[in-house]
Design an enzyme around this catalytic site. Structure first.
Site, PDB file in Angstrom:
ATOM      1  N   HIS A 181      32.900   1.888  22.688  1.00 25.54           N
ATOM      2  CA  HIS A 181      33.622   2.258  22.108  1.00 25.54           C
ATOM      3  C   HIS A 181      32.796   3.947  21.343  1.00 25.54           C
ATOM      4  O   HIS A 181      33.447   3.479  19.860  1.00 25.54           O
ATOM      5  CB  HIS A 181      34.120   1.373  21.210  1.00 25.54           C
ATOM      6  CG  HIS A 181      33.927  -0.201  21.270  1.00 25.54           C
ATOM      7  ND1 HIS A 181      35.589  -0.405  21.697  1.00 25.54           N
ATOM      8  CD2 HIS A 181      33.740  -0.966  21.869  1.00 25.54           C
ATOM      9  CE1 HIS A 181      35.411  -1.547  22.930  1.00 25.54           C
ATOM     10  NE2 HIS A 181      34.380  -2.124  22.652  1.00 25.54           N
ATOM     11  N   SER A 191      26.824  30.890  19.140  1.00 29.23           N
ATOM     12  CA  SER A 191      28.026  31.005  18.135  1.00 29.23           C
ATOM     13  C   SER A 191      27.741  33.065  17.612  1.00 29.23           C
ATOM     14  O   SER A 191      26.370  33.403  17.190  1.00 29.23           O
ATOM     15  CB  SER A 191      28.090  30.046  17.137  1.00 29.23           C
ATOM     16  OG  SER A 191      28.664  31.062  15.699  1.00 29.23           O
TER      17      SER A 191
END
EC number: 4.3.2.2
Length: 490
Positions: free
Chosen positions: A165, A295
């Protein structure tokens, strides 16, 4: 550019002024692009016409050696401009190429396509292309598995925090986690090989699959019609042909082909999602080149762009399965032409996309970077809590009460958790246990009780057995191509 009446200025047919598929112009390999090119397609049409003529001649039809030689000499002599003009005039691609081939083979023009229907060249060519496209994908997938197997073997013993999870769970190893990826890809390799080997030729079946036209050509000789089908099938390199077809081979074949490719897409998406998550945790990174920019605004960024590309294209690959599912479901009776335009797009795009993600994933797997210190730090953020059961057992063996020990650890654990969550500090549970005289009987055992390798179970043995028994034998047929490095086309 030229003006065309009310349509205004029209762009050139190629170049920066017209749309080009990014799969062909940006991502996929030249060899896969060539398999789905017009030149390969129409050259294969001509080859199929030649094989048909050769077989018909062998079985007694009045076809001369001169006609056969003329066809052979012009297999690659394709006038694409003439073919385009003929298709515009006739509105029929196969007849346009029959005329174009006949133009450069005037002696053979009368026997080209003799007894055949359009799907003789169309469908049989598609099956040849599908087979050859699988032959390009299989070694690429094998190389990805091989690179990941090397990675898993090297890091079979390196403990890492497991997640269920995406929450901290028991420890595993970096190599064992990689084997989860490999196992899925091995299933894909087996499935792709099975579908490739199960491909059958449409063969020589006529307009509705009854072979009536060929029965007429051979004056009712059923055996010669059977021989014709078998001879052309063998010339095309197939072991079997369909006994039953309509005008086309059943479109369920396309479902099977795209199903295994979509399944491969799901595997790659899962793998690259894991890599992206691990990159965020700074435990593992895909290759990052010296001058690569992460970026335009944030110079420090090291975005996992290769894994992101794989996920992006894998989503497209997975969605393409809907096309053949719907196409097969609406093929009326012996066939309807609403399959044609759809198949031109989805079959090529599926293989070009699969080709791209395998090239990219191989590149990723050849340069994965692991950061053991980060992994170790994350383990120590969680391991003290995981070790509490071992500590309780050690205390009981030293003469303590399980209930008393459990309560002591519960209180100390809550205090340590508060430090982590409220103060943002490291987990200090072990320091609290060391400082508590209650636990003095086992203080000398704490280092052993907290050894991360004692929490990974049989992970390293599982890696070794899995690689030796399942992975390496599966890769054996591809040994000759294993040294090929991945090349990214952008």
């Amino acid at each position: 550019m030229a003006a065309t009446g009310d349509r205004g200025v029209q762009p050139a047919a190629d170049g920066p002024d017209t749309y080009r598929s990014p799969l062909a112009s940006r991502y996929a390999s030249p060899e896969m692009c060539f398999v789905f090119s017009d030149r390969y397609k129409f050259r294969t049409w001509r080859q199929l016409w030649l094989w048909l003529a050769e077989a018909e001649q062998t079985l007694g039809l009045p076809i001369t050696d001169e006609q056969i030689q003329e066809m052979k000499a012009n297999l690659d002599n394709i006038d694409f401009k003439m073919a385009a003009e003929e298709e515009k005039r006739l509105r029929h691609d196969v007849m346009a190429h029959v005329h174009t081939f006949g133009h450069c083979c005037p002696k053979a023009a009368g026997i080209i396509h003799l007894g055949a229907t359009s799907c003789y060249v169309g469908d049989n060519t598609d099956l040849i292309i599908l087979r050859n496209a699988f032959d390009l994908l299989l070694p690429k997938l094998a190389r990805v598995i091989s690179r990941l197997a090397d990675f898993a073997k090297e890091r079979a013993d390196l403990p890492t925090l497991g997640f269920t999870h995406f929450q901290p769970a028991q420890l595993t190893t970096v190599g064992k986690r990689c084997c989860l990826w490999i196992q899925d890809l091995c299933m894909d390799l087996q499935n792709l090989k099975r579908i490739r080997d199960d491909l059958r030729f449409r063969g020589v079946k006529g307009t509705t699959g009854t072979q009536a036209s060929f029965l007429q050509l051979f004056e009712g000789d059923d055996q010669k019609v059977e021989q014709l089908d078998k001879m052309v099938t063998e010339k095309a390199g197939f072991k079997r042909a369909f006994i039953i077809t309509g005008q086309t081979y059943t479109r369920k074949v396309d479902i099977e082909v795209l199903s295994v490719l979509a399944s491969l897409g799901a595997s790659v998406h899962k793998i690259c999602t894991d890599i992206r998550l691990l990159a965020n945790l700074k435990e593992l990174e895909e290759p990052f080149e010296k001058q690569q920019i992460g970026s335009s605004a944030m110079p420090y960024k090291r975005n996992p762009m290769r894994s992101e590309r794989c996920c992006s294209l894998a989503r497209h690959l997975m969605t393409l399965i809907m096309d053949p599912l719907q196409t097969a479901s609406v093929q009326w009776f012996e066939r309807t032409l609403d399959d044609s335009a759809n198949r031109r797009i989805c079959l090529a795009e599926a293989f070009l996309t699969a080709d791209t993600i395998l090239n990219t994933l191989q590149n990723i797997s050849e340069g994965l970077v692991v950061y053991p210190k980060v992994i170790e730090r994350r383990i120590w953020q969680e391991l003290p809590f995981m070790a509490t059961e071992n500590i309780i057992m050690a205390m009981v063996k030293a003469g303590g009460s399980r209930q008393d020990c459990h309560e002591k650890i519960r209180v100390l654990s809550q205090q340590a958790a508060a430090v982590v969550k409220q103060e943002g500090s490291d987990n200090d549970l072990i320091e609290r246990i060391r400082a508590d005289t209650y636990f003095s009987p086992i203080h000398s055992q704490l280092d052993r009780l907290l050894d991360p390798s004692s929490f990974t179970g049989r992970a390293s043995q599982q890696v070794q057995r899995f690689l030796e028994e399942e992975v390496f034998p599966l890769l054996k047929p591809y040994e000759s191509v294993m040294k090929v490095k991945a090349e990214l086309y952008l």
